[in-house]
Design a protein around this motif. Sequence first.
Motif, short mmCIF file in Angstrom:
data_model
loop_
_atom_site.label_atom_id
_atom_site.label_comp_id
_atom_site.label_asym_id
_atom_site.label_seq_id
_atom_site.Cartn_x
_atom_site.Cartn_y
_atom_site.Cartn_z
N THR A 1 -7.97 6.61 -1.76
CA THR A 1 -7.15 5.43 -1.46
C THR A 1 -5.78 5.84 -0.94
OG1 THR A 1 -8.28 4.11 -3.15
CG2 THR A 1 -6.11 3.35 -2.44
N ASP B 1 -4.09 -1.44 -8.23
CA ASP B 1 -5.16 -2.43 -8.03
C ASP B 1 -6.22 -1.90 -7.07
OD1 ASP B 1 -3.96 -4.25 -9.70
OD2 ASP B 1 -3.35 -5.65 -8.13
N GLU B 2 -5.77 -1.33 -5.97
CA GLU B 2 -6.71 -0.84 -4.95
C GLU B 2 -7.54 0.33 -5.46
OE1 GLU B 2 -7.01 -2.41 -1.69
OE2 GLU B 2 -6.05 -3.83 -3.07
N TYR C 1 -1.18 -0.34 -5.29
CA TYR C 1 -2.18 0.73 -5.13
C TYR C 1 -2.97 1.00 -6.40
CZ TYR C 1 -0.70 1.51 -0.38
OH TYR C 1 -0.43 1.33 0.95
N HIS D 1 -10.15 -0.93 -7.93
CA HIS D 1 -11.22 -1.63 -7.21
C HIS D 1 -12.16 -0.62 -6.55
CE1 HIS D 1 -12.92 -3.83 -3.65
NE2 HIS D 1 -13.23 -4.67 -4.63
N LEU E 1 -5.02 -4.04 2.30
CA LEU E 1 -5.28 -4.22 0.87
C LEU E 1 -6.54 -5.05 0.68
CD1 LEU E 1 -1.65 -4.97 -0.39
CD2 LEU E 1 -2.92 -2.82 -0.60
N ARG E 2 -7.42 -4.59 -0.22
CA ARG E 2 -8.69 -5.28 -0.44
C ARG E 2 -8.59 -6.38 -1.50
NH1 ARG E 2 -13.57 -0.81 -0.35
NH2 ARG E 2 -13.25 -0.06 1.78
N HIS F 1 -5.42 -6.53 -3.92
CA HIS F 1 -4.05 -6.83 -4.31
C HIS F 1 -3.44 -7.87 -3.38
CE1 HIS F 1 -0.20 -6.27 -6.27
NE2 HIS F 1 0.34 -6.33 -5.06
#
Length: 291
Positions: free
Chosen positions: A217, A186-187, A184, A190, A241-242, A244
């Motif tokens: 998120t 990473d998400e 999360y 992003h 997840l987009r 990660h």
Amino acid sequence: MPELPEVHALAGDLKRRIGGHTIERLDVSAISALKTVSIPLSTFDGHTVDDVTRHGKFLDLQIGGDHLVIHLARAGWIKWREKPPTPRRPGKGPLAARLILSGGEGVPSGSGLDITEAGTKKSLAIYAVSDPADVPGIARLGPDPLDDAFTLDVFQEILAGAGRSQIKGVLRNQSLIAGIGNAYSDEILHAARMSPFKPADMDADDAARLYGALRLTLDEAVARADGLAAADLKREKKAHLRVHGRFGETCPVCGDTVRQVIFSDSTFQYCPTCQTGGKILADRVLSRLLR
């Protein structure tokens, strides 16, 4: 590793399944998983599960005034078992512990929970305590990002206190913010269009953008997971997840290729176009930081 949204949903699923039911006994197969026993395990026998909550990534089963606390670590999970358990030799297979119920309305006698851990690196932790604060990891937790008290001002104070530390590490630091892990973070970064290596002491506009991405998120992930059974949570998380875990795939926002950086103990993914102005981060431990 289960993070805040999955543990939040897992607590809800377990509460629906075992809340109000009586514990017959707790059998521990992997003795190494038992970290703190400030009360005997037999203390839970014959008592009712009063509630199931969480503290960051820790599950808290409140049983007769005491607490069975579980941290699933990297490869742990909890499985609902409707039938009486089949005896197994301690230390064989992924089984770490079993919580066996006495039965009752809608719950057959001998049903319960299997606490498992895959792989050879064993990090799952079980604590039997009278107070969750007796668990060192809980005592060190920072504020919960889903709490109404976790305001932008609180977040900015955390960032300012972290100084020049990389924001990726700050988001994952459980002593600063509870419940966010590798996936999360990473998400969130992003969604905020922010480099993982950006220093934490950022300006007010960047802090507000990151705060909004963090709340959105996590709120969306919790909403998607709410009401799902434990068996469905991993699949649901992965599906949404987009970046990660999507190294080499196409960024759903800009169409660039998702890249990754490998460290000694973890790997993270990011989109160069969305997050680093098109720059590719060096894929080694001593990556040159992006300002």
